[in-house]
Design a protein around this motif. Structure first.
Motif, PDB file in Angstrom:
ATOM      1  N   LEU A  38       1.867   0.862   7.267  1.00 50.15           N
ATOM      2  CA  LEU A  38       0.963   1.653   6.433  1.00 50.15           C
ATOM      3  C   LEU A  38       0.840   1.134   5.013  1.00 50.15           C
ATOM      4  CD1 LEU A  38       1.481   5.481   6.963  1.00 50.15           C
ATOM      5  CD2 LEU A  38      -0.652   4.203   7.050  1.00 50.15           C
ATOM      6  N   GLN A  39       1.978   0.752   4.413  1.00 52.58           N
ATOM      7  CA  GLN A  39       1.958   0.402   2.994  1.00 52.58           C
ATOM      8  C   GLN A  39       1.096  -0.819   2.703  1.00 52.58           C
ATOM      9  OE1 GLN A  39       3.803  -2.391   1.569  1.00 52.58           O
ATOM     10  NE2 GLN A  39       4.325  -3.133   3.604  1.00 52.58           N
ATOM     11  N   ALA A  40       0.771  -1.602   3.715  1.00 53.63           N
ATOM     12  CA  ALA A  40      -0.069  -2.784   3.496  1.00 53.63           C
ATOM     13  C   ALA A  40      -1.556  -2.424   3.457  1.00 53.63           C
ATOM     14  CB  ALA A  40       0.190  -3.827   4.571  1.00 53.63           C
ATOM     15  N   VAL A  41      -1.888  -1.241   3.986  1.00 50.00           N
ATOM     16  CA  VAL A  41      -3.305  -0.881   4.063  1.00 50.00           C
ATOM     17  C   VAL A  41      -3.648   0.396   3.304  1.00 50.00           C
ATOM     18  CG1 VAL A  41      -3.642  -2.040   6.278  1.00 50.00           C
ATOM     19  CG2 VAL A  41      -2.995   0.360   6.244  1.00 50.00           C
ATOM     20  N   ALA A  42      -2.619   1.104   2.807  1.00 54.82           N
ATOM     21  CA  ALA A  42      -2.886   2.346   2.081  1.00 54.82           C
ATOM     22  C   ALA A  42      -1.921   2.436   0.914  1.00 54.82           C
ATOM     23  CB  ALA A  42      -2.713   3.551   3.000  1.00 54.82           C
ATOM     24  N   PHE A  43      -2.222   3.307  -0.054  1.00 54.76           N
ATOM     25  CA  PHE A  43      -1.314   3.461  -1.187  1.00 54.76           C
ATOM     26  C   PHE A  43      -0.085   4.251  -0.796  1.00 54.76           C
ATOM     27  CE2 PHE A  43      -5.398   3.114  -3.685  1.00 54.76           C
ATOM     28  CZ  PHE A  43      -5.198   1.788  -3.962  1.00 54.76           C
ATOM     29  N   PHE A  44      -0.238   5.073   0.237  1.00 50.34           N
ATOM     30  CA  PHE A  44       0.930   5.834   0.690  1.00 50.34           C
ATOM     31  C   PHE A  44       1.612   5.051   1.800  1.00 50.34           C
ATOM     32  CE2 PHE A  44      -1.195   7.186   4.556  1.00 50.34           C
ATOM     33  CZ  PHE A  44      -2.535   7.265   4.194  1.00 50.34           C
ATOM     34  N   ASP A  45       2.813   5.497   2.182  1.00 54.15           N
ATOM     35  CA  ASP A  45       3.498   4.791   3.250  1.00 54.15           C
ATOM     36  C   ASP A  45       4.194   5.779   4.181  1.00 54.15           C
ATOM     37  OD1 ASP A  45       5.939   5.486   2.056  1.00 54.15           O
ATOM     38  OD2 ASP A  45       5.930   3.671   0.837  1.00 54.15           O
ATOM     39  N   PRO A 267       0.645  -0.347 -11.321  1.00 57.71           N
ATOM     40  CA  PRO A 267       1.339   0.036 -10.094  1.00 57.71           C
ATOM     41  C   PRO A 267       1.124   1.508  -9.745  1.00 57.71           C
ATOM     42  CG  PRO A 267       2.886  -0.147 -11.931  1.00 57.71           C
ATOM     43  CD  PRO A 267       1.545  -0.450 -12.472  1.00 57.71           C
ATOM     44  N   VAL A 268       1.031   1.795  -8.485  1.00 61.40           N
ATOM     45  CA  VAL A 268       0.864   3.168  -8.013  1.00 61.40           C
ATOM     46  C   VAL A 268       2.251   3.797  -7.917  1.00 61.40           C
ATOM     47  CG1 VAL A 268      -0.026   4.633  -6.183  1.00 61.40           C
ATOM     48  CG2 VAL A 268      -1.173   2.494  -6.719  1.00 61.40           C
ATOM     49  N   LYS A 270       5.375   5.646  -7.007  1.00 60.61           N
ATOM     50  CA  LYS A 270       5.893   6.285  -5.793  1.00 60.61           C
ATOM     51  C   LYS A 270       6.874   7.400  -6.137  1.00 60.61           C
ATOM     52  CE  LYS A 270       8.002   5.369  -1.309  1.00 60.61           C
ATOM     53  NZ  LYS A 270       8.443   4.352  -0.345  1.00 60.61           N
ATOM     54  N   SER A 271       7.731   7.160  -7.137  1.00 69.52           N
ATOM     55  CA  SER A 271       8.754   8.152  -7.489  1.00 69.52           C
ATOM     56  C   SER A 271       8.137   9.514  -7.745  1.00 69.52           C
ATOM     57  CB  SER A 271       9.509   7.704  -8.739  1.00 69.52           C
ATOM     58  OG  SER A 271      10.407   6.699  -8.408  1.00 69.52           O
ATOM     59  N   ASN A 272       7.048   9.516  -8.490  1.00 69.31           N
ATOM     60  CA  ASN A 272       6.423  10.786  -8.851  1.00 69.31           C
ATOM     61  C   ASN A 272       5.268  11.145  -7.925  1.00 69.31           C
ATOM     62  OD1 ASN A 272       8.199  11.102 -10.899  1.00 69.31           O
ATOM     63  ND2 ASN A 272       6.812  10.400 -12.511  1.00 69.31           N
ATOM     64  N   LEU A 273       5.132  10.401  -6.831  1.00 72.61           N
ATOM     65  CA  LEU A 273       4.085  10.680  -5.845  1.00 72.61           C
ATOM     66  C   LEU A 273       2.720  10.775  -6.531  1.00 72.61           C
ATOM     67  CD1 LEU A 273       3.499  11.249  -2.846  1.00 72.61           C
ATOM     68  CD2 LEU A 273       3.937  13.650  -3.276  1.00 72.61           C
ATOM     69  N   SER A 274       2.310   9.653  -7.077  1.00 70.95           N
ATOM     70  CA  SER A 274       1.022   9.582  -7.778  1.00 70.95           C
ATOM     71  C   SER A 274      -0.107  10.172  -6.940  1.00 70.95           C
ATOM     72  CB  SER A 274       0.723   8.114  -8.089  1.00 70.95           C
ATOM     73  OG  SER A 274      -0.662   7.902  -8.198  1.00 70.95           O
TER      74      SER A 274
ATOM     75  N   LEU B 179      10.505  -8.630  -7.835  1.00 71.05           N
ATOM     76  CA  LEU B 179       9.964  -9.982  -7.779  1.00 71.05           C
ATOM     77  C   LEU B 179       8.444  -9.924  -7.697  1.00 71.05           C
ATOM     78  CD1 LEU B 179      11.420 -12.689  -7.540  1.00 71.05           C
ATOM     79  CD2 LEU B 179      11.169 -12.552  -5.081  1.00 71.05           C
ATOM     80  N   HIS B 180       8.006  -9.096  -6.768  1.00 72.58           N
ATOM     81  CA  HIS B 180       6.595  -8.906  -6.523  1.00 72.58           C
ATOM     82  C   HIS B 180       5.902  -8.405  -7.790  1.00 72.58           C
ATOM     83  CE1 HIS B 180       3.357  -7.045  -3.833  1.00 72.58           C
ATOM     84  NE2 HIS B 180       3.182  -8.327  -3.919  1.00 72.58           N
ATOM     85  N   THR B 181       6.556  -7.430  -8.448  1.00 73.44           N
ATOM     86  CA  THR B 181       5.997  -6.840  -9.659  1.00 73.44           C
ATOM     87  C   THR B 181       5.857  -7.895 -10.759  1.00 73.44           C
ATOM     88  OG1 THR B 181       6.993  -4.728  -9.105  1.00 73.44           O
ATOM     89  CG2 THR B 181       6.346  -5.042 -11.393  1.00 73.44           C
ATOM     90  N   LEU B 182       6.904  -8.685 -10.942  1.00 72.34           N
ATOM     91  CA  LEU B 182       6.876  -9.694 -12.003  1.00 72.34           C
ATOM     92  C   LEU B 182       5.740 -10.693 -11.758  1.00 72.34           C
ATOM     93  CD1 LEU B 182       8.560 -10.242 -14.536  1.00 72.34           C
ATOM     94  CD2 LEU B 182       9.766 -11.993 -13.257  1.00 72.34           C
ATOM     95  N   HIS B 183       5.600 -11.124 -10.507  1.00 78.15           N
ATOM     96  CA  HIS B 183       4.553 -12.095 -10.210  1.00 78.15           C
ATOM     97  C   HIS B 183       3.164 -11.476 -10.364  1.00 78.15           C
ATOM     98  CE1 HIS B 183       6.624 -15.778  -8.873  1.00 78.15           C
ATOM     99  NE2 HIS B 183       7.628 -14.940  -8.777  1.00 78.15           N
TER     100      HIS B 183
END
Lengths: 379, 243
Positions: A38-45, A267-268, A270-274, B179-183
């Protein structure tokens, strides 16, 4: 064969089973297969799926207990479940300590000692073990069970609230979620400066939403008026998320590929469930609810059976998945890992999880079966 | 004829072996040696043959105590390699490695450790401690971005250096996300991220540098060789960005 009760919503079991497999796959770093989760195609996982379905099923299961035997009994049952989760968490923590101690002892390298030391907490075990018992110390990958445990601890109140009037719970829950989004309220953890990776103040909203919908579902109510109107909107949203997220995935594979809106959206959190994770997730729930029936044919197919069973035995399978992903990572780190080795580790891990689920399922069925004279096979 | 061959072999055996090995051991596959970005300010300085100051800010692996002496850390090796590449230009690489600091803590050191040195290029090695401590990705990303903005505002060229690879600790530390984030931050800002992690993994998998079974006394020497290679590869990358 389906479970004895034909009313069982197989979607819950199936998608939770899928989520457990995804969690395993995603927890192996640099795993080739994680391009297909899922995480490769959506922001959630898979974490969203897991927490949401856990809330949903908790409302159904304990809602029945509440109706049949009263609040006190339901509370006792819920806390018994919380206790099981807690024991599982402690068990995983012990395995984690074993792994780290082994790494720390077997490997003593000046290049890494100074700051890549994983065993810092072993210097003060009396603090870190207690902090782990208090759910305050959450090493890598031991972060989702504490959230689940806290949810179960407060669930008796949630359950009472939603069975009386759902808005009574939903509104404060949403308020807490929004407060986290607006003011970024973190929940501190151990050691100093750490926070709960799954911020319970934010993630509780997903669990509560699941519970409210689960309770609606259990009472045979649905949201017919809103559904058809929202469905196209949900589809458009999901489609947009898919295009954007896949463009990110592809751009990380090929330099030239444009990552759409990366600058604006990444970055989206995750900790705060954006909301970027939450809103598309609800859209996905809507689409699944509208398009896939509780007893849809593919859910009853033989091929889906192992995943359905894994979803039913979620706690045991989840714990095994965590242990296996650590083991899998260890194997991949110790031995040269080509793509074949990676696929083998994934295959063995997933197979082990599914077989384990099948075994527990079999054992529980045997346990429940009445003891007749010739039934010596039960034990 | 036979005797001659034997002589050759003998001579070869007595040649200083490390020199020969060194030339090969820093090799990496071509895709790890790519460098698409430019370092315009450094280029101008080198062209004008004016003195160059480079600040290497980072953690324990920048400080390089594992190798036993400061001049064996990668910044010193980089200075040596660059001086050989650009003879006649005084080049100084200042080592500002402080162990056990997150990106945010390093950023707090910028005024005293980076800006005060008035560098033309800053090499920022970061992310290890953030990964070890499990700092929130947003916070890590935010700190690195603030650092980049600060350096950009002051017209300082930037190279980011990613994490160290270690087979064993990789199992218990989740490096991948950082790593991913830095790149990704590098991509977003058009800044070169030196792929130290991938290089070290390559060296580990190819058994170029393998710490398994190495006696404690020899580990420092091995560490020094790794730092040497890091310094040389960085110099090669800089060379490519400054034609």
């Amino acid at each position: 064969m389906p479970e004895p009760s034909n009313r069982r919503d197989l979607r819950l079991d199936f998608f939770r089973g899928v989520a457990l497999v995804f969690i395993f796959v995603d927890h192996i770093p640099e795993n080739f297969l994680s391009y297909f989760t899922l995480q490769a195609v959506a922001f959630f996982d898979a974490a969203e799926v897991f927490i949401f379905i856990s809330g949903f099923t908790a409302a159904i299961v304990y809602g029945q207990r509440l109706a049949a035997k009263g609040w006190l009994y339901a509370t006792a049952q819920i806390w018994r479940r919380a206790w099981q989760l807690y024991v599982a968490h402690v068990f995983l923590f012990v395995i984690f300590i074993a792994e780290v101690s082994y790494t720390a002892m077997a490997f003593n390298n000046p290049m890494y000692n100074e700051e890549m030391r994983v065993a810092d907490f072993l210097d003060q075990p009396y603090i870190s073990v207690i902090k782990a018992l208090l759910l305050q110390f959450q090493p890598t990958f031991l972060d989702i069970l504490p959230l689940y445990i806290v949810m179960m601890l407060i669930f008796p109140v949630i359950l009472l609230g939603i069975s009386y009037r759902p808005s009574l719970v939903l509104i404060p829950s949403l308020a807490a979620y929004l407060a986290v989004q607006l003011f970024g309220v973190p929940v501190p953890a151990y050691p100093e400066g750490h926070v709960w990776y799954f911020n319970p103040l934010a993630w509780q909203f997903l669990f509560v939403s699941g519970a409210v919908l689960g309770q609606f579902w259990a009472r045979g109510r649905s949201l017919p008026r809103l559904m058809p109107a929202l469905l196209p909107l949900a589809l458009v949203l999901l489609g947009a998320v898919l295009v954007v997220r896949v463009s990110w995935t592809l751009s990380s594979l090929w330099d030239g590929f444009p990552a759409l809106f990366l600058r604006e959206m990444w970055p989206v959190n995750k900790s705060n469930l954006s909301p970027l994770r939450l809103v598309p997730f609800f859209a996905a729930v809507l689409v699944v609810a509208a398009w896939i029936g509780p007893q849809a044919r593919f859910l009853r197919a033989r091929a889906a059976r192992p995943l359905v069973v894994a979803g039913q035995q979620s706690l045991e399978v989840f714990c095994l998945g965590i242990v296996l992903s650590a083991l899998g990572h260890f194997v991949l780190a110790e031995f040269p890992h080509g793509i074949a080795m990676q696929l083998a580790v994934n295959a063995v891990g997933i197979l082990a999880m599914l077989l384990f689920a099948g075994m527990i399922d079999w054992y529980k069925r045997m346990d429940r079966a009445p003891m007749v004279a010739a039934g010596g096979g039960a034990r | 004829m036979r005797r001659l061959a034997l002589m050759c072999l003998l001579v070869a055996a007595f040649l200083p072996a490390p020199v020969r090995a060194e030339r090969d051991e820093c090799e990496v596959p071509p895709d790890l040696a790519q460098m698409g970005e430019r370092l315009p300010r450094l280029a101008a300085r080198l062209e004008a043959r004016e003195p160059v100051t480079i600040v290497a800010i980072g953690g324990a692996s920048t400080k390089g105590a594992a190798a036993g002496a400061p001049d064996l850390a990668y910044p010193s090796r980089l200075q040596e390699a660059l001086s050989a590449l650009y003879p006649g230009v005084p080049i100084k690489v200042v080592n500002k490695g402080v162990p056990r600091q997150t990106a945010a803590q390093m950023f707090d050191r910028f005024p005293s450790d980076v800006i005060a040195e008035d560098p033309v290029l800053t090499i920022w090695e970061t992310g290890i401690v953030d990964a070890v401590r499990g700092v929130e990705i947003d916070e890590f990303a935010g700190a690195v971005q603030r650092g980049i903005d600060e350096l950009r505002n002051r017209d300082i060229d930037i190279i980011l250096v990613d994490m160290q690879f270690s087979r064993s600790t990789a199992t218990v530390i989740d490096f991948e996300r950082y790593l991913h984030t830095l790149h990704r931050i590098g991509d977003l800002n058009d800044i070169y991220v030196f792929p130290r992690y991938a290089m070290m993994r390559y060296w580990s998998e190819e058994n170029v540098f393998n710490f398994d079974g190495v006696a404690a006394d020899d580990r420092a020497k091995l560490a020094a060789r790794v730092y040497n290679c890091i310094g040389r590869r960085l110099a090669a990358a800089i060379r490519r960005a400054v034609p």
